[in-house]
Design an enzyme around this catalytic site. Structure first.
Site, PDB file in Angstrom:
ATOM      1  N   PRO A 139       0.715  -1.122   0.060  1.00 25.44           N
ATOM      2  CA  PRO A 139      -0.067  -0.076   0.066  1.00 25.44           C
ATOM      3  C   PRO A 139       0.927   1.248  -0.098  1.00 25.44           C
ATOM      4  CG  PRO A 139      -0.890  -1.533   1.854  1.00 25.44           C
ATOM      5  CD  PRO A 139       0.720  -2.165   1.461  1.00 25.44           C
ATOM      6  N   GLU A 158       3.018  -8.710   8.620  1.00 27.14           N
ATOM      7  CA  GLU A 158       2.992  -7.108   8.837  1.00 27.14           C
ATOM      8  C   GLU A 158       3.727  -6.545   7.574  1.00 27.14           C
ATOM      9  OE1 GLU A 158       0.182  -8.010  10.658  1.00 27.14           O
ATOM     10  OE2 GLU A 158       1.826  -8.720  11.903  1.00 27.14           O
ATOM     11  N   ARG A 191      -2.917  -9.141 -20.890  1.00 30.12           N
ATOM     12  CA  ARG A 191      -4.014  -8.693 -21.919  1.00 30.12           C
ATOM     13  C   ARG A 191      -3.419  -7.708 -23.010  1.00 30.12           C
ATOM     14  NH1 ARG A 191      -6.723  -4.597 -21.129  1.00 30.12           N
ATOM     15  NH2 ARG A 191      -8.585  -5.469 -22.104  1.00 30.12           N
TER      16      ARG A 191
END
Ligand code: 9WO
Length: 253
Positions: free
Chosen positions: A92, A123, A161
């Site tokens: 993140p 963590e 893709r």
């Protein structure tokens, strides 16, 4: 394109090459996936990959030693085939992935040299691994997962893709949402009526120019209403502004 993924859950990541568009790309040899499990690079009887965090607190941190060995083994194997693949850590804290970043990875040197995707669990990983071995840190969005694997799979899917020959229809990847920072228009298929809901008449007109114009108008209008932030990324041409005005006028009807 070659993907090397460092993960404690190889079964999870390998599922991406077993189904769907990415599965077919793997079968056809257009992508190659190799998973590397840090547990296989431990020396102790318990095959320990985690330890308690310095400074205390909840949870566990992935240890540097086995991760270093794993990353270096993956680098060496990938180097033998390609050249110098980047090591990407999924977290993140990374830079947020978008379609232009995906497009770059599927076209440039990353496609030729492959990517090494590092997935944390618990963590997180010992920060010194990031310092020593990580070239780039990427996030797939502002939420916390239980590990980086789904992020790695998202990157593999989004890149694959776009690779030449992966999608059957030559330009279907190019026609998608985001190709020029616009959301997609609506889609309809048979039957013509579903619970009293008709399809837009223009789609049955056979007038290809009118259909293309309607689709672009919808794409611009929907982007304006749902994701105005995307429109600010590239200002609309005067033709597109006209389409947006038409869209908004039609909305009032
Ligand atoms: C877990 C946790 C538990 C208790 C207190 C604090 C905590 N922080 C975390 C945490 O951030 N765990 C991460 C799990 C560690 C790195 C790998 N993990 C992860 C990657 N979660 N989400 C991602 C991720 C990857 C890419 N894009 C978005 C999210």
């Amino acid at each position: 394109m070659r993907f090397d993924v460092i993960t404690l859950l190889p079964e999870l990541v390998e599922s991406v090459t077993q189904v769907g568009v990415t599965g077919r790309a793997a079968t056809r040899g257009l992508i190659e996936l190799h998973c590397w499990n840090p547990r296989d690079f431990t020396e102790d009887v318990h095959r320990t990959v985690d330890d308690r965090p310095y400074g205390g607190g909840p949870g566990m941190v992935m240890k540097a030693e086995s991760l270093l060995k794993t990353i270096r083994a993956a680098r060496k194997a990938s180097l033998a085939v390609n050249k110098t693949a980047k090591v990407i850590y999924l977290s993140p804290q990374g830079k947020q992935l978008d379609q232009s970043a995906v497009r770059k990875m599927s076209a440039g040197t990353d496609a030729e040299q492959g990517l090494i995707l590092l997935c944390g669990r618990y963590e997180g990983i010992d920060e010194r691994i990031i310092e020593l071995e990580v070239d780039e840190e990427w996030s797939i969005g502002d939420y916390v997962l239980s590990g980086g694997e789904l992020g790695a799979m998202v990157i593999i899917d989004a890149i694959t893709r776009l690779l030449p020959d992966v999608l059957g229809h030559k330009d279907s990847a190019e026609q998608d949402s985001f190709t020029d920072n616009l959301l997609d228009c609506e889609h309809f298929t048979r039957p013509e009526v579903v619970e009293d809901l008709q399809i837009p008449a223009v789609l049955k007109s056979g007038d290809h120019k009118a259909i293309a114009k309607w689709r672009r108008k919808q794409a611009i209008g929907r982007t304006y209403q749902r994701r105005p932030d995307l429109l600010l990324k590239n200002s609309l041409s005067s033709d597109d502004k006209t389409l947006l005005e038409e869209y908004l006028n039609e909305q009032d009807l």
